[in-house]
Scaffold this active site. Sequence first.
Site, PDB file in Angstrom:
ATOM      1  N   TYR A  81      -9.603   9.001  -2.604  1.00  0.00           N
ATOM      2  CA  TYR A  81      -8.533   8.306  -1.868  1.00  0.00           C
ATOM      3  C   TYR A  81      -8.073   9.195  -0.710  1.00  0.00           C
ATOM      4  O   TYR A  81      -7.923   8.735   0.410  1.00  0.00           O
ATOM      5  CB  TYR A  81      -7.372   8.019  -2.824  1.00  0.00           C
ATOM      6  CG  TYR A  81      -6.202   7.311  -2.212  1.00  0.00           C
ATOM      7  CD1 TYR A  81      -5.081   8.018  -1.780  1.00  0.00           C
ATOM      8  CD2 TYR A  81      -6.189   5.933  -2.075  1.00  0.00           C
ATOM      9  CE1 TYR A  81      -3.993   7.374  -1.229  1.00  0.00           C
ATOM     10  CE2 TYR A  81      -5.095   5.274  -1.523  1.00  0.00           C
ATOM     11  CZ  TYR A  81      -4.009   6.009  -1.098  1.00  0.00           C
ATOM     12  OH  TYR A  81      -2.922   5.363  -0.533  1.00  0.00           O
ATOM     13  N   ALA A  84      -0.771 -10.089   1.477  1.00  0.00           N
ATOM     14  CA  ALA A  84      -0.171 -10.970   0.466  1.00  0.00           C
ATOM     15  C   ALA A  84       0.887 -10.293  -0.396  1.00  0.00           C
ATOM     16  O   ALA A  84       1.754 -10.954  -0.947  1.00  0.00           O
ATOM     17  CB  ALA A  84      -1.261 -11.540  -0.438  1.00  0.00           C
TER      18      ALA A  84
HETATM   19  N1  LIG Z   1       1.996   2.308  -2.499  1.00  0.00           N
HETATM   20  C1  LIG Z   1       1.952   3.557  -2.010  1.00  0.00           C
HETATM   21  O1  LIG Z   1       2.517   4.515  -2.592  1.00  0.00           O
HETATM   22  C2  LIG Z   1       1.212   3.845  -0.757  1.00  0.00           C
HETATM   23  C3  LIG Z   1       0.271   2.943  -0.245  1.00  0.00           C
HETATM   24  N2  LIG Z   1      -0.413   3.275   0.896  1.00  0.00           N
HETATM   25  C4  LIG Z   1      -1.391   2.351   1.462  1.00  0.00           C
HETATM   26  O2  LIG Z   1      -0.738   1.133   1.811  1.00  0.00           O
HETATM   27  C5  LIG Z   1      -1.676   0.050   1.821  1.00  0.00           C
HETATM   28  C6  LIG Z   1      -1.112  -1.115   1.023  1.00  0.00           C
HETATM   29  O3  LIG Z   1      -0.947  -0.659  -0.287  1.00  0.00           O
HETATM   30  P1  LIG Z   1       0.171  -1.273  -1.281  1.00  0.00           P
HETATM   31  O4  LIG Z   1       0.959  -2.321  -0.575  1.00  0.00           O
HETATM   32  O5  LIG Z   1       0.863  -0.150  -1.934  1.00  0.00           O
HETATM   33  O6  LIG Z   1      -0.809  -1.931  -2.358  1.00  0.00           O
HETATM   34  P2  LIG Z   1      -0.755  -3.333  -3.114  1.00  0.00           P
HETATM   35  O7  LIG Z   1      -1.814  -3.225  -4.160  1.00  0.00           O
HETATM   36  O8  LIG Z   1       0.634  -3.668  -3.500  1.00  0.00           O
HETATM   37  O9  LIG Z   1      -1.218  -4.390  -1.987  1.00  0.00           O
HETATM   38  C7  LIG Z   1      -2.495  -4.286  -1.441  1.00  0.00           C
HETATM   39  C8  LIG Z   1      -2.880  -5.655  -0.907  1.00  0.00           C
HETATM   40  O10 LIG Z   1      -4.191  -5.542  -0.342  1.00  0.00           O
HETATM   41  C9  LIG Z   1      -5.006  -6.579  -0.854  1.00  0.00           C
HETATM   42  N3  LIG Z   1      -6.408  -6.156  -0.867  1.00  0.00           N
HETATM   43  C10 LIG Z   1      -6.997  -5.287  -1.714  1.00  0.00           C
HETATM   44  N4  LIG Z   1      -8.306  -5.183  -1.451  1.00  0.00           N
HETATM   45  C11 LIG Z   1      -8.557  -5.998  -0.387  1.00  0.00           C
HETATM   46  C12 LIG Z   1      -9.716  -6.334   0.348  1.00  0.00           C
HETATM   47  N5  LIG Z   1     -10.915  -5.834   0.024  1.00  0.00           N
HETATM   48  N6  LIG Z   1      -9.593  -7.201   1.383  1.00  0.00           N
HETATM   49  C13 LIG Z   1      -8.395  -7.748   1.685  1.00  0.00           C
HETATM   50  N7  LIG Z   1      -7.254  -7.482   1.019  1.00  0.00           N
HETATM   51  C14 LIG Z   1      -7.348  -6.619  -0.011  1.00  0.00           C
HETATM   52  C15 LIG Z   1      -4.466  -6.871  -2.242  1.00  0.00           C
HETATM   53  O11 LIG Z   1      -4.831  -8.168  -2.686  1.00  0.00           O
HETATM   54  C16 LIG Z   1      -2.967  -6.717  -2.014  1.00  0.00           C
HETATM   55  O12 LIG Z   1      -2.382  -7.924  -1.603  1.00  0.00           O
HETATM   56  C17 LIG Z   1      -2.970   0.637   1.234  1.00  0.00           C
HETATM   57  O13 LIG Z   1      -3.857   0.952   2.289  1.00  0.00           O
HETATM   58  C18 LIG Z   1      -2.505   1.914   0.539  1.00  0.00           C
HETATM   59  O14 LIG Z   1      -3.527   2.880   0.466  1.00  0.00           O
HETATM   60  C19 LIG Z   1      -0.183   4.459   1.578  1.00  0.00           C
HETATM   61  C20 LIG Z   1       0.725   5.353   1.095  1.00  0.00           C
HETATM   62  C21 LIG Z   1       1.499   5.107  -0.080  1.00  0.00           C
HETATM   63  C1  LIG Z   2      -1.242   8.642  -7.998  1.00  0.00           C
HETATM   64  C2  LIG Z   2      -0.789   7.774  -6.861  1.00  0.00           C
HETATM   65  C3  LIG Z   2      -1.832   7.776  -5.749  1.00  0.00           C
HETATM   66  C4  LIG Z   2      -1.655   7.219  -4.532  1.00  0.00           C
HETATM   67  C5  LIG Z   2      -0.409   6.518  -4.273  1.00  0.00           C
HETATM   68  C6  LIG Z   2      -0.217   6.103  -2.844  1.00  0.00           C
HETATM   69  O1  LIG Z   2      -1.220   5.195  -2.448  1.00  0.00           O
HETATM   70  C7  LIG Z   2      -0.214   7.234  -1.880  1.00  0.00           C
HETATM   71  O2  LIG Z   2      -0.946   7.241  -0.925  1.00  0.00           O
HETATM   72  C8  LIG Z   2       0.663   8.324  -2.158  1.00  0.00           C
HETATM   73  C9  LIG Z   2       0.512   9.484  -1.470  1.00  0.00           C
HETATM   74  C10 LIG Z   2       1.421  10.534  -1.746  1.00  0.00           C
HETATM   75  C11 LIG Z   2       1.201  11.776  -1.278  1.00  0.00           C
HETATM   76  C12 LIG Z   2       2.173  12.745  -1.658  1.00  0.00           C
HETATM   77  C13 LIG Z   2       2.125  13.988  -1.305  1.00  0.00           C
HETATM   78  C14 LIG Z   2       1.072  14.597  -0.476  1.00  0.00           C
HETATM   79  C15 LIG Z   2       1.337  15.856  -0.114  1.00  0.00           C
HETATM   80  C16 LIG Z   2       0.338  16.619   0.685  1.00  0.00           C
HETATM   81  O3  LIG Z   2      -0.906  16.212   0.279  1.00  0.00           O
HETATM   82  C17 LIG Z   2       0.539  16.397   2.196  1.00  0.00           C
HETATM   83  C18 LIG Z   2       1.755  17.073   2.568  1.00  0.00           C
HETATM   84  C19 LIG Z   2       2.022  17.544   3.800  1.00  0.00           C
HETATM   85  C20 LIG Z   2       1.179  17.347   5.013  1.00  0.00           C
HETATM   86  C21 LIG Z   2       2.055  16.994   6.204  1.00  0.00           C
HETATM   87  C22 LIG Z   2       3.025  18.071   6.503  1.00  0.00           C
HETATM   88  O4  LIG Z   2       4.204  17.885   6.186  1.00  0.00           O
HETATM   89  O5  LIG Z   2       2.599  19.121   7.061  1.00  0.00           O
END
Ligand SMILES: NC(=O)C1=CN([C@@H]2O[C@H](COP(=O)(O)OP(=O)(O)OC[C@H]3O[C@@H](n4cnc5c(N)ncnc54)[C@H](O)[C@@H]3O)[C@@H](O)[C@H]2O)C=CC1
Ligand SMILES: CC/C=C\C[C@H](O)C(=O)/C=C/C=C/C=C\C=C\[C@@H](O)C/C=C\CCC(=O)O
Length: 258
Positions: A151, A14
Amino acid sequence: MALTGKSAVVTGAAMGIGKALSELLLENGAKVALLDVNDSAGQSLMESLNQQHGAGSALFLKCDVESEEQLKAAFQKTVETFGGIDILCNNAGIMNEGTWEKTVSINLMGVIRATYIALEYMNKLNGGKGGVIVMTASMAGLGPFITCPVYTATKSGVVGFTRAMAGASEVSGYGIRFNALCPAFVQTDLIANASANLGPFSHLAEVAGQIKEKLGVISVSEVAEGLMELVTDETKNGEALMILTKGKTYMQFPSLSK
Ligand SMILES: NC(=O)C1=CN([C@@H]2O[C@H](COP(=O)(O)OP(=O)(O)OC[C@H]3O[C@@H](n4cnc5c(N)ncnc54)[C@H](O)[C@@H]3O)[C@@H](O)[C@H]2O)C=CC1
Ligand SMILES: CC/C=C\C[C@H](O)C(=O)/C=C/C=C/C=C\C=C\[C@@H](O)C/C=C\CCC(=O)O
């Protein structure tokens, strides 16, 4: 894999990354089941997407990935509506170190639960057509992200599960590829709310901000482009695609067999 006529399931569709994944899949000709707990956002997204791509292109199903019953019902309704499942995007996830059991339940157990239900429909050994399953993991799944250890644990588990399933599928003949998307910071509500969700690590909020400043923030569209690469390139199985501000690159894992 060409996407025209294919059907996809996206969890957490969503908003944020899931919404971008769904939009790009539809733009490339797939039908998409949008699974999310956010009823209002999911319903309005479905209406908008069906206006853009034609009635019946997108189907919103309210579904909590913590619920086996709701997931089974959503997958069944998807198959009844679209005729099958070719693509699963395990995207739903949260970051909350204060409610760490819920973080594990959604980010890791929800991924495993949805994957196993999807296998009932996709696995060639069950009469399925095969396909591809992509998990939205994180860079935190490839290295410890010190401000959110739980996480990090969930995302590390997702990467490990993905790579193990890729190997099991290849050896067993499931006909399903498994890959992980590993973005760094992406501009969504998740990181907007992150500092309030660090729980016992709230004292490290500044550290998280410094890491974010250092690595920069990418757009949801960049993550969606990474998904398309993993879905359409049929040579990709067991991969972890890192998505950073400097671009996309595949993680090189040490080989256990040498
Ligand atoms: N935003 C970031 O910096 C990063 C996010 N991720 C991952 O990306 C994925 C999406 O995250 P975002 O789009 O950033 O978050 P977001 O919070 O913007 O969207 C997450 C969506 O998942 C839904 N959701 C939450 N719990 C749920 C459940 N139990 N069942 C079904 N839907 C559920 C929410 O309603 C929302 O629509 C997550 O797995 C997050 O860990 C990974 C790396 C970086
Ligand atoms: C506080 C915000 C928390 C989570 C935000 C988001 O959901 C998310 O997943 C962000 C992740 C960001 C990670 C950033 C850096 C991580 C660095 C190291 O842990 C891993 C780096 C290198 C491994 C791969 C490689 O290049 O060898």
